[in-house]
Design a protein around this motif. Structure first.
Motif, short mmCIF file in Angstrom:
data_model
loop_
_atom_site.label_atom_id
_atom_site.label_comp_id
_atom_site.label_asym_id
_atom_site.label_seq_id
_atom_site.Cartn_x
_atom_site.Cartn_y
_atom_site.Cartn_z
N VAL A 74 0.65 -1.02 5.55
CA VAL A 74 1.77 -1.51 4.75
C VAL A 74 1.28 -2.42 3.63
O VAL A 74 1.62 -2.22 2.46
CB VAL A 74 2.79 -2.24 5.64
N LEU A 75 0.48 -3.46 3.98
CA LEU A 75 -0.02 -4.42 2.99
C LEU A 75 -1.51 -4.63 3.23
O LEU A 75 -2.01 -4.41 4.33
CB LEU A 75 0.71 -5.77 3.13
N SER A 76 -2.20 -5.09 2.20
CA SER A 76 -3.63 -5.37 2.35
C SER A 76 -4.03 -6.50 1.40
O SER A 76 -3.33 -6.78 0.41
CB SER A 76 -4.49 -4.13 2.06
N VAL A 98 0.84 -1.21 0.00
CA VAL A 98 0.00 0.00 0.00
C VAL A 98 0.86 1.24 0.00
O VAL A 98 0.71 2.12 -0.84
CB VAL A 98 -0.95 0.00 1.20
N ALA A 99 1.79 1.33 0.95
CA ALA A 99 2.64 2.52 1.05
C ALA A 99 4.02 2.19 0.51
O ALA A 99 4.67 1.24 0.94
CB ALA A 99 2.72 2.99 2.50
N ALA A 100 4.49 2.96 -0.46
CA ALA A 100 5.78 2.69 -1.11
C ALA A 100 6.96 3.01 -0.22
O ALA A 100 8.04 2.45 -0.38
CB ALA A 100 5.87 3.50 -2.40
N LYS A 101 6.81 3.93 0.74
CA LYS A 101 7.93 4.37 1.55
C LYS A 101 8.10 3.57 2.84
O LYS A 101 8.95 3.88 3.65
CB LYS A 101 7.76 5.86 1.89
N THR A 102 7.30 2.58 3.03
CA THR A 102 7.43 1.75 4.23
C THR A 102 8.51 0.70 4.02
O THR A 102 8.91 0.42 2.89
CB THR A 102 6.09 1.05 4.54
N PRO A 103 9.01 0.10 5.09
CA PRO A 103 10.04 -0.95 4.95
C PRO A 103 9.57 -2.05 4.01
O PRO A 103 8.37 -2.31 3.88
CB PRO A 103 10.22 -1.46 6.38
N ALA A 104 10.53 -2.70 3.34
CA ALA A 104 10.21 -3.73 2.35
C ALA A 104 9.70 -4.97 3.06
O ALA A 104 10.46 -5.83 3.48
CB ALA A 104 11.45 -4.06 1.53
N VAL A 105 8.37 -5.06 3.17
CA VAL A 105 7.72 -6.18 3.83
C VAL A 105 6.85 -6.91 2.81
O VAL A 105 6.14 -6.27 2.03
CB VAL A 105 6.85 -5.69 5.01
N HIS A 106 6.91 -8.22 2.81
CA HIS A 106 6.04 -9.00 1.94
C HIS A 106 5.34 -10.05 2.80
O HIS A 106 5.88 -10.50 3.82
CB HIS A 106 6.84 -9.67 0.81
N ALA A 107 4.14 -10.43 2.40
CA ALA A 107 3.38 -11.39 3.19
C ALA A 107 2.43 -12.17 2.30
O ALA A 107 1.98 -11.68 1.27
CB ALA A 107 2.59 -10.67 4.29
N GLU A 108 2.14 -13.40 2.74
CA GLU A 108 1.16 -14.26 2.09
C GLU A 108 0.11 -14.67 3.12
O GLU A 108 0.43 -14.90 4.29
CB GLU A 108 1.82 -15.51 1.51
N ILE A 109 -1.12 -14.77 2.66
CA ILE A 109 -2.25 -15.06 3.54
C ILE A 109 -2.99 -16.30 3.02
O ILE A 109 -3.21 -16.44 1.81
CB ILE A 109 -3.22 -13.85 3.61
N HIS A 156 2.44 -15.93 6.35
CA HIS A 156 3.90 -15.94 6.26
C HIS A 156 4.33 -14.54 5.88
O HIS A 156 3.91 -13.99 4.85
CB HIS A 156 4.38 -16.95 5.20
N CYS A 157 5.18 -13.96 6.74
CA CYS A 157 5.58 -12.56 6.55
C CYS A 157 7.09 -12.44 6.62
O CYS A 157 7.72 -13.03 7.51
CB CYS A 157 4.93 -11.68 7.62
N GLY A 158 7.68 -11.70 5.67
CA GLY A 158 9.12 -11.47 5.65
C GLY A 158 9.45 -10.00 5.63
O GLY A 158 8.78 -9.20 4.97
N TYR A 159 10.48 -9.64 6.38
CA TYR A 159 10.92 -8.25 6.49
C TYR A 159 12.30 -8.21 5.82
O TYR A 159 13.29 -8.65 6.38
CB TYR A 159 10.98 -7.85 7.95
N ASP A 160 12.37 -7.69 4.59
CA ASP A 160 13.60 -7.75 3.80
C ASP A 160 14.69 -6.87 4.41
O ASP A 160 14.43 -5.77 4.91
CB ASP A 160 13.33 -7.28 2.36
N ALA A 161 15.92 -7.37 4.32
CA ALA A 161 17.09 -6.59 4.75
C ALA A 161 17.48 -5.65 3.61
O ALA A 161 18.24 -6.01 2.71
CB ALA A 161 18.23 -7.53 5.11
N THR A 162 16.93 -4.45 3.68
CA THR A 162 17.14 -3.47 2.62
C THR A 162 17.96 -2.30 3.16
O THR A 162 17.81 -1.90 4.32
CB THR A 162 15.79 -2.95 2.10
N LEU A 168 6.92 -8.38 16.57
CA LEU A 168 8.06 -7.48 16.35
C LEU A 168 8.99 -8.13 15.36
O LEU A 168 9.37 -9.29 15.51
CB LEU A 168 8.79 -7.21 17.67
N ALA A 169 9.38 -7.39 14.31
CA ALA A 169 10.26 -7.94 13.27
C ALA A 169 11.31 -6.92 12.92
O ALA A 169 11.04 -5.71 12.85
CB ALA A 169 9.45 -8.33 12.04
N ALA A 170 12.52 -7.42 12.69
CA ALA A 170 13.64 -6.59 12.25
C ALA A 170 14.05 -7.03 10.85
O ALA A 170 13.64 -8.09 10.37
CB ALA A 170 14.81 -6.75 13.23
N PRO A 171 14.83 -6.24 10.14
CA PRO A 171 15.25 -6.62 8.80
C PRO A 171 15.89 -8.00 8.77
O PRO A 171 16.74 -8.33 9.59
CB PRO A 171 16.27 -5.53 8.43
#
Length: 233
Positions: A227-229, A136-147, A161-167, A194-197
Motif C-alpha cells: 500500500v505505502l512505502s 504504491v497501489a492506486a486501487k487500495t483503500p485510502a491509507v496515509h501514514a507518516e514515519i 502515525h497511520c490513518g484509514y480514510d472513510a472513503t 486492524l483498521a477500519a475506515p
C-alpha cells in the motif's frame, strides 16, 4: 533512672493506712516491681513489733494524748502530699517525653532530608522528524501514514502515525503490516494492526536493522498487497 510512683506507699500499706482502691492498686503494682516488694519486706515486721508493746508501760515515757486525735489528719495530709508529688512527677515525665519526641521528629526529618537523593531530572525527549510514506497501489483503500526513525546501537526505533480514510466504496476493516527491509533483501515485521475506515493509529516499534542497514519500510495488507512505502536510502 525513673523513680517508681509508688515509692512512698510501702509504710502506709504495711500499716493499713491506704484506702481500699489505693491498696488494690499498690498490690497490683507489687507483682511487677521488685524494689517495692523489697521495701515492704523490710518493714513487714513493724506491725507485729508495735503489737507487742504494752500501752501501760509506755504511759510514763509518753506525753498525755491530745483530746482530739490528729492521726486521721496526718494520714490525709500524707496522702495529699503523695498524690501531689505523683502528679508533679507524671507531668514532668510527660513534658520530658514530649520534648524528646519533638527533638526526635526534628532530627528524623532533617536526617531524611539529608539522606533523600536529589530528584532525577525528567529525561528530555527529542521530537522525531516525521516523513510521509508514498502510495504504491492506486486501487487500495485510502491509507496515509507518516514515519519517524531514531537510530540506536542495536537497531532503529520506528514511530508511526497511520490513518484509514472513510472513503465511499470502502467499508471493510483490513489488517495492515509494517515491514522493514534490510541488506540482501532481508525483511522483518515491525507491527501489525486492524483498521477500519475512519480509524487513526499511532504506534511505536523497532527493527534490528541499523541506520546503515535499513533500506526500506513498507505498509502492506494481510494478503501481501503493498500500500505505502518509504525508501530510507
Amino acid at each position: 533512672m525513673t523513680r517508681c510512683e509508688f515509692a512512698h506507699d510501702d509504710g502506709a500499706y504495711v500499716l493499713g493506712a491506704l484506702a481500699p482502691a489505693d491498696r488494690a492498686a499498690y498490690e497490683r503494682h507489687l507483682a511487677g516491681c521488685a524494689a517495692c516488694r523489697d521495701a515492704v519486706a523490710e518493714i513487714a515486721v513493724l506491725p507485729g513489733l508495735l503489737g507487742r508493746l504494752d500501752p501501760t508501760t509506755l504511759e510514763e515515757f509518753l506525753p498525755p494524748p491530745p483530746e482530739v486525735s490528729r492521726v486521721p489528719d496526718l494520714i490525709a495530709t500524707a496522702r495529699d502530699r503523695r498524690r501531689r508529688e505523683r502528679t508533679r512527677n507524671r507531668r514532668r515525665y510527660a513534658l520530658t517525653a514530649l520534648v524528646a519526641a519533638g527533638f526526635a521528629l526534628v532530627l528524623g526529618v532533617a536526617g531524611a532530608s539529608a539522606l533523600r537523593p536529589a530528584p532525577t531530572p525528567a529525561p528530555t525527549t527529542q521530537a522525531v522528524r516525521m516523513v510521509s510514506m508514498a502510495p504504491v497501489a492506486a486501487k487500495t483503500p485510502a491509507v496515509h501514514a507518516e514515519i519517524g526513525l531514531s537510530g540506536t546501537k542495536w537497531g532503529t526505533e520506528v514511530t508511526m502515525h497511520c490513518g484509514y480514510d472513510a472513503t465511499a466504496g470502502y467499508g471493510k476493516a483490513y489488517t495492515f503490516r509494517l515491514v522493514a527491509r534490510g541488506p540482501d533483501d532481508a525483511t522483518e515485521q515491525i507491527a501489525s494492526w486492524l483498521a477500519a475506515p475512519g480509524d487513526d493509529v499511532n504506534l511505536r516499534g523497532a527493527t534490528r536493522f541499523t541506520d546503515a542497514e535499513l533500506v526500506r519500510l513498507e505498509l502492506l495488507r494481510a494478503d501481501g498487497t503493498l500500500v505505502l512505502s518509504y525508501d530510507v536510502r
